[in-house]
Design an enzyme around this catalytic site. Structure first.
Site, PDB file in Angstrom:
ATOM      1  N   HIS A   1     108.092 -33.790  30.438  1.00  0.00           N
ATOM      2  CA  HIS A   1     107.024 -34.436  29.675  1.00  0.00           C
ATOM      3  C   HIS A   1     105.628 -34.084  30.188  1.00  0.00           C
ATOM      4  CE1 HIS A   1     107.160 -37.542  32.834  1.00  0.00           C
ATOM      5  NE2 HIS A   1     105.974 -37.931  32.419  1.00  0.00           N
TER       6      HIS A   1
ATOM      7  N   LYS B   1     105.841 -41.792  45.937  1.00  0.00           N
ATOM      8  CA  LYS B   1     105.782 -43.167  45.432  1.00  0.00           C
ATOM      9  C   LYS B   1     105.051 -44.031  46.461  1.00  0.00           C
ATOM     10  CE  LYS B   1     108.973 -42.636  42.031  1.00  0.00           C
ATOM     11  NZ  LYS B   1     108.565 -42.623  40.636  1.00  0.00           N
TER      12      LYS B   1
ATOM     13  N   ARG C   1     126.323 -46.990  23.436  1.00  0.00           N
ATOM     14  CA  ARG C   1     127.552 -47.747  23.695  1.00  0.00           C
ATOM     15  C   ARG C   1     127.341 -49.244  23.535  1.00  0.00           C
ATOM     16  NH1 ARG C   1     129.019 -44.635  29.223  1.00  0.00           N
ATOM     17  NH2 ARG C   1     126.946 -45.393  29.625  1.00  0.00           N
TER      18      ARG C   1
ATOM     19  N   HIS D   1     108.091 -31.285  37.328  1.00  0.00           N
ATOM     20  CA  HIS D   1     106.688 -31.497  36.956  1.00  0.00           C
ATOM     21  C   HIS D   1     105.725 -30.666  37.813  1.00  0.00           C
ATOM     22  CE1 HIS D   1     108.492 -34.607  34.695  1.00  0.00           C
ATOM     23  NE2 HIS D   1     108.450 -35.564  35.586  1.00  0.00           N
TER      24      HIS D   1
ATOM     25  N   LYS E   1     115.202 -34.563  31.331  1.00  0.00           N
ATOM     26  CA  LYS E   1     115.474 -34.273  32.735  1.00  0.00           C
ATOM     27  C   LYS E   1     116.250 -35.441  33.350  1.00  0.00           C
ATOM     28  CE  LYS E   1     112.394 -35.243  36.030  1.00  0.00           C
ATOM     29  NZ  LYS E   1     112.166 -36.652  36.414  1.00  0.00           N
TER      30      LYS E   1
ATOM     31  N   ASP F   1     113.127 -35.260  41.661  1.00  0.00           N
ATOM     32  CA  ASP F   1     112.542 -36.093  40.615  1.00  0.00           C
ATOM     33  C   ASP F   1     111.209 -35.531  40.120  1.00  0.00           C
ATOM     34  OD1 ASP F   1     112.558 -38.554  39.047  1.00  0.00           O
ATOM     35  OD2 ASP F   1     110.897 -39.212  40.307  1.00  0.00           O
TER      36      ASP F   1
END
Ligand code: BG6
Length: 522
Positions: free
Chosen positions: A200, A362, A60, A262, A170, A257
Site C-alpha cells: 500500500h 514501533k 467464514r 514498504h 502482504k 513487516d
C-alpha cells in the site's frame, strides 16, 4: 528467473473502469472494514467507482448480507476520509452481498461461482471479476487453488472483457522459498498480467510523487548521484506498539513487516534510473535493477551494522507500554525485533559509495515516514570555514506522512552584520497547496486494479529480488534466536546503536520535527 513470461504491456490504459464484481476473501476481517471498503466508499463519493459494480464478501463468519452491510456501514462511518453521506452509502450498500464459505472447500467455491453467475445475470453485468485476497496469509494457497479449480480464475483473461484479476495482500510469503511457491501457484492459475501484489505504500500520493519530483523537474536529476549526494536516510516510524496484532507481528518483526516491502519500495523509487516509459513493466524493470544492485549483507549481519531491538516497558506521553515480550500474543523471551536500522549500499554507477541509512520501528517518538537526501558540503573555502562555517549541507526532505510535503534546506545570509549564515527551509505542503486531504493509498490501488494498471503493484521477480536480499539477514536473525535483544525506551528514537550506526558514517539522523517550517531547527 526468465522474465519473458511476465511482460505486462500498457494495453489496458488507465481510464474509467468498467463495471465488475469485487469478491473480497476475508471480508469479515479488519482490513476489509478499515481500509478496503472505506476506500470503495470514497471512490463512490468521487464518482470514480463504476455504477452497477457489485461487492461480494466471502468469509467464514456466520453472517447474512444484512449483517455484513450493517458492519460495513459502521466501518465506513469510522474510517472513511469524507463525511458520511447516507445517499452514497445506500446506493453502494444495495450492491453489497455476503457469501459464507470455507477457504479450503471445493463445494463452497462451486456455490460461489453459481452465486456470481446469478448476480451478474440479474444485474446484467459482464462477468469481470476482481478477486481480493485479504485473508490471513495461511489461506492464500487454498483460495488461489480453488479459484483455479472452480474455473473462476480464467487464466489469461487479464484485459479484455470478461476479465479476471487477483489482488493479494502482504505478507507475500515469509521467505524466498514460500514467496516462490506462491508465485508458482499463482502462475498455474493466472497469468502474471492478472496478478496484483499489493504494497500500500506505492499507492500513497507522496510515494507516487517521488518519480514526478525526480523526473518532471530539471533541477534534481543532474545532482541525484554520488557526485553530489553524501547519503540518504529513510525512516518509517510509528508511535503505536504491536497492539492486538502481537501473534502476527511476533512471527514477522520489523524486517518482514516493513523492511522487506514498504522500505524496499521507497528505496527503489529514490534510487532507480528513469524508466523508458511509464508502462508498468518499464517502471518495474528499473526497480528490480536497484534490488539486484544491493550489496548483500552477510548473515553475521550484526557485525555489518544491522541493528535490531525491542521496545521495553515504560510510561511516556501519558501512555503505559508493556515490554514487547509481555504483549498479548508475543512469545515469552521472543527475539523478534520491533526496530531495525541498517546501512545499505547500492553498487551501481549512480550510487557507488553513497550509504542509504534505513530505520523503521514501533513505539518510536513520532509517527513519521520521510526520506532525507543529504547533499555533500560545499568546499571549505569562502563561507564554509570559520568564522561563518562550517555550515550544514543542503538537505532535501520528502515527508511521506503525515503533513505530506517536501522541504529543502539551504543557506542564506542573516540580515545585518557581521556576516552570519543560516540554514533555512523552503517548504511545499500538500495541504496548504492543494487544500484538501490526500487520497488514501487503497483508493488509488483498488481503482488501478479495476482499470487494469499494474504499475503500482509488485511483479513476481521484484518480490523475489526483495526476499533474496533479506534472506541472509533473516538467517542471521535465526542464528541468534532465543537471545535477548537490546531494549529501547518507548516513544524514543530507538536504541543508541542506531545513532552510532549513522555517526560512524559521519552523519546523524534527521529530526523529523524540523520539517515544520515554524519549528525549523536553526
Ligand atoms: C503495514 C504493517 O503493512 O503497514 C503495519 O503490517 C504497519 O505493521 C503499517 O503499521 C504502516 O502503514 P501506514 O500506512 O500506517 O504507514
Amino acid at each position: 528467473m526468465d522474465t519473458s513470461d511476465i511482460t505486462v504491456s500498457a494495453r489496458f490504459p488507465q481510464g474509467r473502469a468498467r463495471p465488475f464484481v469485487m469478491v473480497i476473501f476475508g471480508a469479515s476481517g479488519d482490513l476489509a472494514h478499515r481500509k478496503i471498503m472505506p476506500a470503495v466508499y470514497e471512490l463512490c463519493c468521487g464518482k470514480a467507482w463504476p455504477a452497477k459494480t457489485l461487492v461480494v464478501g466471502y468469509g467464514r463468519a456466520e453472517l447474512d448480507t444484512g449483517g455484513f452491510r450493517d458492519g460495513l456501514r459502521q466501518a465506513v462511518r469510522e474510517h472513511a476520509r469524507s463525511a458520511f453521506d447516507e445517499g452514497v452509502w445506500r446506493d453502494l450498500a444495495g450492491r453489497i452481498h455476503y457469501h459464507r464459505g470455507e477457504y479450503g472447500s471445493r463445494e463452497d467455491f462451486e456455490r460461489l461461482r453459481a452465486r456470481l453467475e446469478s448476480l451478474t445475470a440479474e444485474a446484467d453485468l459482464p462477468p469481470n471479476y476482481l478477486f481480493y485476497l485479504s485473508t490471513p496469509p495461511g489461506q492464500f494457497e487454498d483460495v488461489i487453488a480453488h479459484l483455479g479449480a472452480s474455473g473462476l480464475a480464467r487464466k489469461g483473461a487479464a484485459g479484455d472483457e470478461p476479465w479476471s484479476r487477483v489482488v493479494i495482500e502482504k505478507p507475500f510469503g515469509r521467505d524466498l522459498d514460500s514467496a516462490r511457491r506462491l508465485n508458482g501457484l499463482l502462475a498455474e492459475v493466472f497469468d502474471e498480467a492478472q496478478v496484483y501484489r499489493i504494497d500500500h505504500y506505492l499507492g500513497k500520493e507522496t510515494v507516487q510523487n517521488l518519480l514526478v519530483m525526480r523526473f518532471a523537474n530539471s533541477v534534481f536529476e543532474p545532482i541525484w548521484n554520488q557526485k553530489y549526494i553524501d547519503h540518504v536516510q529513510i525512516t518509517a516510524a510509528e508511535t503505536s506498539g504491536v497492539g492486538g496484532r502481537g501473534s502476527y507481528y511476533d512471527s514477522a518483526g520489523a524486517l518482514r513487516d516493513m523492511l522487506q516491502n514498504h522500505m524496499m519500495n521507497l528505496l527503489c523509487l529514490v534510487a532507480m534510473e528513469a524508466p523508458a516509459s511509464l508502462e508498468a513493466d518499464a517502471v518495474r524493470d528499473e526497480k528490480v535493477k536497484v534490488l539486484r544492485s544491493l550489496r548483500p549483507i552477510p548473515p553475521d549481519c550484526a557485525a555489518f551494522g544491522v541493528i535490531r531491538a525491542q521496545y521495553g516497558p515504560g510510561e511516556a506521553d501519558g501512555r503505559t507500554f508493556r515490554d514487547y515480550t509481555g504483549e498479548p500474543g508475543v512469545a515469552a523471551g521472543s527475539s523478534t525485533e520491533t526496530f531495525i536500522a541498517l546501512k545499505l549500499n547500492i553498487d551501481n554507477w549512480r550510487w557507488a559509495e553513497v550509504p542509504f541509512f534505513v530505520r523503521t520501528g514501533k513505539a518510536l517518538a513520532q509517527r513519521v515516514t520521510e526520506i532525507v537526501i543529504q547533499f555533500k558540503p560545499v568546499p571549505p573555502v569562502l563561507f564554509n570555514r570559520p568564522p561563518t562555517g562550517p555550515m550544514q549541507p543542503n538537505q532535501l526532505v520528502v515527508r511521506v506522512q503525515p503533513d505530506e510535503g517536501i522541504s529543502m534546506r539551504f543557506q542564506v545570509k542573516q540580515p545585518g552584520s557581521p556576516l552570519k549564515i543560516e540554514g533555512v527551509p523552503m517548504h511545499f505542503g500538500y495541504a496548504g497547496t492543494f487544500g484538501r486531504k490526500v487520497p488514501e493509498a487503497y483508493e488509488r490501488l483498488i481503482l488501478d486494479a479495476a482499470t487494469g494498471d499494474p504499475t503500482l503493484f509488485i511483479r513476481s521477480d521484484e518480490i523475489e529480488a526483495a526476499w533474496s536480499f533479506v534472506m541472509p539477514i533473516l538467517a542471521g536473525c535465526d542464528r541468534v534466536r532465543g537471545r535477548a535483544l537490546p531494549r529501547y525506551a518507548p516513544l524514543s528514537w530507538g536504541p543508541r546503536e542506531a545513532d552510532d550506526l549513522i555517526a560512524a558514517g559521519g552523519a546523524r539522523w534527521h529530526t523529523p520535527a524540523a520539517m515544520d517550517p515554524r519549528q525549523a531547527q536553526r
